[in-house]
Design a protein around this motif. Structure first.
Motif, PDB file in Angstrom:
ATOM      1  N   SER A   1     -15.053 -42.885 -35.445  1.00  0.00           N
ATOM      2  CA  SER A   1     -16.449 -42.785 -35.070  1.00  0.00           C
ATOM      3  C   SER A   1     -16.694 -41.361 -34.599  1.00  0.00           C
ATOM      4  O   SER A   1     -15.868 -40.783 -33.892  1.00  0.00           O
ATOM      5  N   LEU A   2     -17.797 -40.783 -34.993  1.00  0.00           N
ATOM      6  CA  LEU A   2     -18.162 -39.431 -34.575  1.00  0.00           C
ATOM      7  C   LEU A   2     -19.352 -39.552 -33.636  1.00  0.00           C
ATOM      8  O   LEU A   2     -20.434 -39.946 -34.059  1.00  0.00           O
ATOM      9  N   ASP A   3     -19.138 -39.268 -32.352  1.00  0.00           N
ATOM     10  CA  ASP A   3     -20.170 -39.480 -31.339  1.00  0.00           C
ATOM     11  C   ASP A   3     -20.208 -38.293 -30.386  1.00  0.00           C
ATOM     12  O   ASP A   3     -19.333 -38.140 -29.544  1.00  0.00           O
ATOM     13  N   VAL A   4     -21.231 -37.462 -30.529  1.00  0.00           N
ATOM     14  CA  VAL A   4     -21.358 -36.263 -29.691  1.00  0.00           C
ATOM     15  C   VAL A   4     -21.440 -36.644 -28.212  1.00  0.00           C
ATOM     16  O   VAL A   4     -20.878 -35.960 -27.359  1.00  0.00           O
ATOM     17  N   LYS A   5     -22.115 -37.761 -27.905  1.00  0.00           N
ATOM     18  CA  LYS A   5     -22.275 -38.177 -26.512  1.00  0.00           C
ATOM     19  C   LYS A   5     -20.944 -38.552 -25.865  1.00  0.00           C
ATOM     20  O   LYS A   5     -20.817 -38.499 -24.650  1.00  0.00           O
TER      21      LYS A   5
ATOM     22  N   TYR B   1     -19.371 -32.105 -25.016  1.00  0.00           N
ATOM     23  CA  TYR B   1     -20.625 -31.399 -25.301  1.00  0.00           C
ATOM     24  C   TYR B   1     -21.856 -32.216 -24.912  1.00  0.00           C
ATOM     25  O   TYR B   1     -22.864 -31.658 -24.528  1.00  0.00           O
ATOM     26  N   LYS B   2     -21.789 -33.525 -25.069  1.00  0.00           N
ATOM     27  CA  LYS B   2     -22.859 -34.479 -24.731  1.00  0.00           C
ATOM     28  C   LYS B   2     -24.093 -34.388 -25.615  1.00  0.00           C
ATOM     29  O   LYS B   2     -24.756 -35.376 -25.838  1.00  0.00           O
ATOM     30  N   LYS B   3     -24.429 -33.213 -26.113  1.00  0.00           N
ATOM     31  CA  LYS B   3     -25.609 -33.031 -26.966  1.00  0.00           C
ATOM     32  C   LYS B   3     -25.227 -32.212 -28.187  1.00  0.00           C
ATOM     33  O   LYS B   3     -24.395 -31.304 -28.117  1.00  0.00           O
ATOM     34  N   LEU B   4     -25.876 -32.525 -29.292  1.00  0.00           N
ATOM     35  CA  LEU B   4     -25.606 -31.824 -30.548  1.00  0.00           C
ATOM     36  C   LEU B   4     -25.910 -30.335 -30.436  1.00  0.00           C
ATOM     37  O   LEU B   4     -25.185 -29.504 -30.976  1.00  0.00           O
ATOM     38  N   SER B   5     -26.962 -29.997 -29.692  1.00  0.00           N
ATOM     39  CA  SER B   5     -27.306 -28.581 -29.538  1.00  0.00           C
ATOM     40  C   SER B   5     -26.201 -27.815 -28.803  1.00  0.00           C
ATOM     41  O   SER B   5     -25.905 -26.669 -29.141  1.00  0.00           O
TER      42      SER B   5
ATOM     43  N   MET C   1     -12.511 -36.466 -28.961  1.00  0.00           N
ATOM     44  CA  MET C   1     -13.773 -36.422 -29.706  1.00  0.00           C
ATOM     45  C   MET C   1     -14.147 -34.972 -30.009  1.00  0.00           C
ATOM     46  O   MET C   1     -14.650 -34.665 -31.098  1.00  0.00           O
ATOM     47  N   ASP C   2     -13.905 -34.062 -29.063  1.00  0.00           N
ATOM     48  CA  ASP C   2     -14.162 -32.629 -29.303  1.00  0.00           C
ATOM     49  C   ASP C   2     -13.366 -32.149 -30.515  1.00  0.00           C
ATOM     50  O   ASP C   2     -13.901 -31.433 -31.375  1.00  0.00           O
ATOM     51  N   ARG C   3     -12.089 -32.529 -30.585  1.00  0.00           N
ATOM     52  CA  ARG C   3     -11.239 -32.120 -31.711  1.00  0.00           C
ATOM     53  C   ARG C   3     -11.767 -32.706 -33.027  1.00  0.00           C
ATOM     54  O   ARG C   3     -11.826 -32.015 -34.043  1.00  0.00           O
ATOM     55  N   LEU C   4     -12.147 -33.986 -32.993  1.00  0.00           N
ATOM     56  CA  LEU C   4     -12.659 -34.633 -34.197  1.00  0.00           C
ATOM     57  C   LEU C   4     -13.970 -33.982 -34.656  1.00  0.00           C
ATOM     58  O   LEU C   4     -14.160 -33.726 -35.841  1.00  0.00           O
ATOM     59  N   LEU C   5     -14.864 -33.686 -33.699  1.00  0.00           N
ATOM     60  CA  LEU C   5     -16.120 -33.009 -34.041  1.00  0.00           C
ATOM     61  C   LEU C   5     -15.846 -31.663 -34.702  1.00  0.00           C
ATOM     62  O   LEU C   5     -16.456 -31.323 -35.719  1.00  0.00           O
TER      63      LEU C   5
END
Length: 115
Positions: free
Chosen positions: A88-92, A96-100, A47-51
């Motif tokens: 699916s793009l899901d920061v959680k 990172y868990k949070k967008l900030s 997910m980190d890579r996709l983000l």
């Protein structure tokens, strides 16, 4: 060129905690818990890579005239619509868990500025 993402603080609900199976004295349960943790870590890394990929594509496509913008707007209007089909793009679900936290990481890499 262009400006940074800008915007105020990002507020998100805290991610729920998952409970691990007890497995007292069971080597099988311990191995399963270890495997589950490894699988979660791998999923978070993916997910980190996709983000990051979606961030880079969106940052390249966004017009300088639309900057600065909030991190939430950048994520919802540019990153999410640009994600690969079927993903699916899901920061959680990321490390990172949070967008900030994600935005701060991108800023530390010199990819944007936040205010």
């Amino acid at each position: 060129g262009g400006g940074g993402l800008g915007g105020g603080p990002v507020q998100e609900a805290a991610a729920g905690e998952e409970s691990e199976p007890a497995g007292e004295g069971s080597a099988g349960a311990a191995a399963a818990a270890e495997g589950g943790a490894a699988a979660r870590a791998e999923a978070a890394a993916e997910m980190d890579r996709l983000l990051r990929d979606c961030f880079l594509h969106a940052a390249h496509a966004v017009k300088d005239a639309s900057l600065p913008m909030t991190v939430n707007a950048f994520y919802s209007q540019h990153m999410r619509p640009g994600r690969p089909a079927g993903t699916s793009l899901d920061v959680k679900a990321s490390s990172y868990k949070k967008l900030s936290a994600f935005a701060s990481a991108m800023e530390r890499e010199g990819l944007c500025t936040t205010a």
